[in-house]
Scaffold this motif. Structure first.
Motif, mmCIF file in Angstrom:
data_model
loop_
_atom_site.group_PDB
_atom_site.id
_atom_site.type_symbol
_atom_site.label_atom_id
_atom_site.label_comp_id
_atom_site.label_asym_id
_atom_site.label_seq_id
_atom_site.Cartn_x
_atom_site.Cartn_y
_atom_site.Cartn_z
ATOM 1 N N LEU A 72 0.821 -1.202 0.000
ATOM 2 C CA LEU A 72 0.000 0.000 0.000
ATOM 3 C C LEU A 72 0.862 1.263 0.000
ATOM 4 O O LEU A 72 0.547 2.237 -0.691
ATOM 5 C CB LEU A 72 -0.947 -0.009 1.201
ATOM 6 N N ARG A 73 1.966 1.248 0.740
ATOM 7 C CA ARG A 73 2.879 2.396 0.736
ATOM 8 C C ARG A 73 3.455 2.609 -0.659
ATOM 9 O O ARG A 73 3.595 3.741 -1.118
ATOM 10 C CB ARG A 73 4.009 2.182 1.733
ATOM 11 N N ASN A 74 3.797 1.516 -1.331
ATOM 12 C CA ASN A 74 4.344 1.604 -2.683
ATOM 13 C C ASN A 74 3.300 2.170 -3.649
ATOM 14 O O ASN A 74 3.611 3.025 -4.490
ATOM 15 C CB ASN A 74 4.819 0.227 -3.141
ATOM 16 N N LEU A 75 2.060 1.706 -3.548
ATOM 17 C CA LEU A 75 1.003 2.214 -4.427
ATOM 18 C C LEU A 75 0.746 3.699 -4.188
ATOM 19 O O LEU A 75 0.595 4.478 -5.141
ATOM 20 C CB LEU A 75 -0.284 1.413 -4.214
ATOM 21 N N VAL A 76 0.713 4.106 -2.922
ATOM 22 C CA VAL A 76 0.452 5.512 -2.604
ATOM 23 C C VAL A 76 1.619 6.391 -3.048
ATOM 24 O O VAL A 76 1.417 7.491 -3.571
ATOM 25 C CB VAL A 76 0.147 5.682 -1.097
ATOM 26 N N THR A 77 2.838 5.900 -2.881
ATOM 27 C CA THR A 77 4.008 6.650 -3.350
ATOM 28 C C THR A 77 3.936 6.848 -4.861
ATOM 29 O O THR A 77 4.178 7.954 -5.368
ATOM 30 C CB THR A 77 5.307 5.911 -2.962
ATOM 31 N N SER A 78 3.580 5.796 -5.577
ATOM 32 C CA SER A 78 3.450 5.910 -7.036
ATOM 33 C C SER A 78 2.310 6.843 -7.424
ATOM 34 O O SER A 78 2.414 7.587 -8.406
ATOM 35 C CB SER A 78 3.217 4.532 -7.652
ATOM 36 N N LEU A 79 1.222 6.813 -6.660
ATOM 37 C CA LEU A 79 0.094 7.698 -6.944
ATOM 38 C C LEU A 79 0.498 9.163 -6.786
ATOM 39 O O LEU A 79 0.172 9.997 -7.640
ATOM 40 C CB LEU A 79 -1.088 7.374 -6.031
ATOM 41 N N MET A 139 -5.641 5.055 2.089
ATOM 42 C CA MET A 139 -4.384 5.582 2.608
ATOM 43 C C MET A 139 -4.032 6.914 1.939
ATOM 44 O O MET A 139 -3.543 7.839 2.599
ATOM 45 C CB MET A 139 -3.254 4.572 2.398
ATOM 46 N N ALA A 140 -4.294 7.048 0.655
ATOM 47 C CA ALA A 140 -3.987 8.288 -0.064
ATOM 48 C C ALA A 140 -4.842 9.446 0.445
ATOM 49 O O ALA A 140 -4.353 10.576 0.594
ATOM 50 C CB ALA A 140 -4.186 8.090 -1.565
ATOM 51 N N GLU A 141 -6.113 9.177 0.712
ATOM 52 C CA GLU A 141 -7.003 10.221 1.239
ATOM 53 C C GLU A 141 -6.481 10.723 2.590
ATOM 54 O O GLU A 141 -6.451 11.925 2.844
ATOM 55 C CB GLU A 141 -8.431 9.681 1.391
ATOM 56 N N LYS A 142 -6.051 9.810 3.448
ATOM 57 C CA LYS A 142 -5.515 10.205 4.751
ATOM 58 C C LYS A 142 -4.227 10.995 4.597
ATOM 59 O O LYS A 142 -3.988 11.966 5.323
ATOM 60 C CB LYS A 142 -5.284 8.961 5.615
ATOM 61 N N LEU A 143 -3.389 10.597 3.644
ATOM 62 C CA LEU A 143 -2.120 11.278 3.421
ATOM 63 C C LEU A 143 -2.347 12.718 2.954
ATOM 64 O O LEU A 143 -1.685 13.648 3.431
ATOM 65 C CB LEU A 143 -1.298 10.503 2.387
ATOM 66 N N ALA A 168 -13.192 19.405 0.638
ATOM 67 C CA ALA A 168 -13.360 18.796 1.959
ATOM 68 C C ALA A 168 -12.956 17.329 1.990
ATOM 69 O O ALA A 168 -12.719 16.762 3.051
ATOM 70 C CB ALA A 168 -14.809 18.930 2.410
ATOM 71 N N GLY A 169 -12.875 16.684 0.876
ATOM 72 C CA GLY A 169 -12.517 15.264 0.800
ATOM 73 C C GLY A 169 -12.715 14.801 -0.629
ATOM 74 O O GLY A 169 -13.055 15.586 -1.515
ATOM 75 N N GLY A 170 -12.493 13.522 -0.868
ATOM 76 C CA GLY A 170 -12.676 12.996 -2.203
ATOM 77 C C GLY A 170 -11.572 13.440 -3.141
ATOM 78 O O GLY A 170 -11.839 13.965 -4.222
ATOM 79 N N TYR A 171 -10.322 13.236 -2.728
ATOM 80 C CA TYR A 171 -9.188 13.676 -3.526
ATOM 81 C C TYR A 171 -8.818 12.673 -4.604
ATOM 82 O O TYR A 171 -8.055 12.992 -5.500
ATOM 83 C CB TYR A 171 -7.965 13.883 -2.634
ATOM 84 N N LEU A 209 -6.525 4.223 -10.349
ATOM 85 C CA LEU A 209 -6.627 5.110 -9.184
ATOM 86 C C LEU A 209 -5.952 6.407 -9.570
ATOM 87 O O LEU A 209 -4.780 6.409 -9.965
ATOM 88 C CB LEU A 209 -5.943 4.480 -7.967
ATOM 89 N N GLU A 210 -6.681 7.523 -9.503
ATOM 90 C CA GLU A 210 -6.136 8.800 -9.940
ATOM 91 C C GLU A 210 -6.496 9.906 -8.968
ATOM 92 O O GLU A 210 -7.487 9.810 -8.240
ATOM 93 C CB GLU A 210 -6.630 9.164 -11.337
ATOM 94 N N LEU A 211 -5.678 10.939 -8.952
ATOM 95 C CA LEU A 211 -5.983 12.141 -8.194
ATOM 96 C C LEU A 211 -6.919 13.004 -9.028
ATOM 97 O O LEU A 211 -6.707 13.173 -10.236
ATOM 98 C CB LEU A 211 -4.703 12.917 -7.882
ATOM 99 N N VAL A 212 -7.954 13.542 -8.416
ATOM 100 C CA VAL A 212 -8.910 14.367 -9.160
ATOM 101 C C VAL A 212 -8.360 15.776 -9.324
ATOM 102 O O VAL A 212 -7.467 16.203 -8.590
ATOM 103 C CB VAL A 212 -10.299 14.403 -8.478
#
Length: 188
Positions: free
Chosen positions: A22-29, A48-52, A93-96, A116-119
């Motif tokens: 999960l850390r690897n996926l979030v780092t890549s994201l 995890m990405a939303e929390k980060l 407010a959320g939903g990144y 999985l993408e950032l909006v």
């Protein structure tokens, strides 16, 4: 999530392996702003990405230490996380992030795949698809449907120069479509 008493998906891995994945996926994201993986991994990485990103918006010493503990390459990605992404999502407010289902990547396992993408970023797929729909409607001289109108509102809502960026993307897509149409006319 998975239902029952579980609070998260175990992904058929031990705790350490799952956390590393999960850390690897979030780092890549954070690095690429869009990743292609299985749907279940994407949903867990999304949490995890939303929390980060929420930590980045707080921007205090504790948040920075926690973010360093999650990212595999913090020296390269901390400026982006606490700079560009913090500013991009300051009013949201959320939903990144967004998870879009896709065709299976592997023809043998047929595992459910997703993007999985950032909006509101440069690689936002909904932004490009809405621009393509608007360009098509304008080329055909048709009115926009209610769904297209709602998507236009959604994709420009949290962008600084939303309307301007959107019109630039529509023009770009229109020029691509015209080039394809001209080539088709020349063949006939």
């Amino acid at each position: 999530m998975a239902g029952g008493l579980t609070k998260y998906r175990h992904l058929s891995r031990t705790s350490a392996h799952r956390q590393a994945l999960l850390r690897n996926l979030v780092t890549s994201l954070i690095k690429y702003e869009s990743i292609h993986t299985t749907w279940h991994k994407a949903k867990e990485a999304q949490r995890m990405a939303e929390k980060l990103i929420t930590m980045a918006k707080k921007d205090n010493e504790t948040a920075r230490r926690n973010a360093q503990g999650i990212l595999f390459t913090p020296e390269a990605l901390m400026p982006k996380l606490f700079g560009e992404l913090k500013e991009r999502y300051a009013l949201r407010a959320g939903g990144y992030t967004r998870v879009l289902r896709t065709e299976p990547k592997d023809k043998y396992s047929q595992a459910a795949s997703a993007i999985l993408e950032l909006v509101d970023g440069p690689k936002d797929m909904r932004f490009a698809m809405t621009a393509a729909a608007v360009a098509r409607d304008r080329a055909l001289g048709k009115e926009h449907t209610d769904v297209t109108e709602k998507n236009i509102e959604k994709v420009i809502r949290y962008r600084k120069d939303g309307k301007k960026e959107f019109e630039e993307m529509v023009a770009k897509v229109s020029s691509l479509n015209l080039a394809g149409a001209k080539a088709e006319e020349q063949r006939q």
